[in-house]
Design a protein around this motif. Structure first.
Motif, short mmCIF file in Angstrom:
data_model
loop_
_atom_site.label_atom_id
_atom_site.label_comp_id
_atom_site.label_asym_id
_atom_site.label_seq_id
_atom_site.Cartn_x
_atom_site.Cartn_y
_atom_site.Cartn_z
N PRO A 60 11.15 18.10 -35.85
CA PRO A 60 9.64 17.86 -36.41
C PRO A 60 9.94 16.84 -37.54
O PRO A 60 10.67 17.13 -38.50
N GLY A 61 9.17 15.59 -37.37
CA GLY A 61 9.09 14.66 -38.53
C GLY A 61 10.19 13.81 -38.60
O GLY A 61 10.43 12.79 -39.62
N LYS A 62 11.12 13.98 -37.45
CA LYS A 62 12.27 13.15 -37.41
C LYS A 62 12.48 12.30 -36.10
O LYS A 62 11.80 12.80 -35.27
N GLU A 63 13.45 11.54 -36.33
CA GLU A 63 13.65 10.57 -34.86
C GLU A 63 14.67 11.41 -34.05
O GLU A 63 15.31 12.30 -34.34
N ARG A 64 14.64 11.04 -32.78
CA ARG A 64 15.27 11.50 -31.62
C ARG A 64 16.85 11.37 -32.12
O ARG A 64 17.23 10.03 -32.70
N GLU A 65 17.67 12.10 -31.93
CA GLU A 65 19.07 11.84 -32.16
C GLU A 65 19.92 12.30 -31.12
O GLU A 65 19.69 13.33 -30.25
#
Length: 123
Positions: free
Chosen positions: A41-46
């Motif tokens: 949540p709230g982060k870019e795909r990694e």
């Protein structure tokens, strides 16, 4: 065209294990490097992990190395992600993806994506 369907996500306590599966349609499964990518949540795909077309080479993000194992079963057109020693920071939606040209290490190289499966790790 390849369709990818993930399964196996859920809620687990820290230290627990889950195994994700990704079933691929079509007869060209072995033509693709396969990978797992996650988005918290709230982060870019990694990038999480990738496996070569033959299954002979695997790659992992440093954050999961030693805890996660990617594998593939060509006969079943399925790729797996075995996740052990799970941590709360592993909580994310996990996506399966297929890479026609590369090794599955770069997110922008992926050609097909699944719909994702939620993994939640409680502390």
């Amino acid at each position: 065209q390849v369709q990818l369907v993930e399964s196996g996500g859920g809620l687990v306590q820290a230290g627990g294990s889950l195994r994700l599966s990704c079933a691929a349609s079509g007869r060209t499964f072995s033509s693709y490097a396969m990978g797992w990518v996650r988005q918290a949540p709230g982060k870019e795909r990694e990038f999480v992990a990738a496996i070569s077309r033959s299954g002979g080479n695997t790659y992992y993000a440093d954050s999961v190395k030693g805890r996660f194992t990617i594998s593939r079963d060509t006969a079943k057109n399925t790729v797996y992600l075995q996740m052990n020693s799970l941590k709360p920071e592993d909580t994310a939606v996990y996506y399966c993806a297929a890479d026609a040209q590369g090794r599955g290490l770069l997110l922008h190289d992926y050609d097909y994506w699944g719909q994702g499966t939620q993994v939640t790790v409680s502390s």
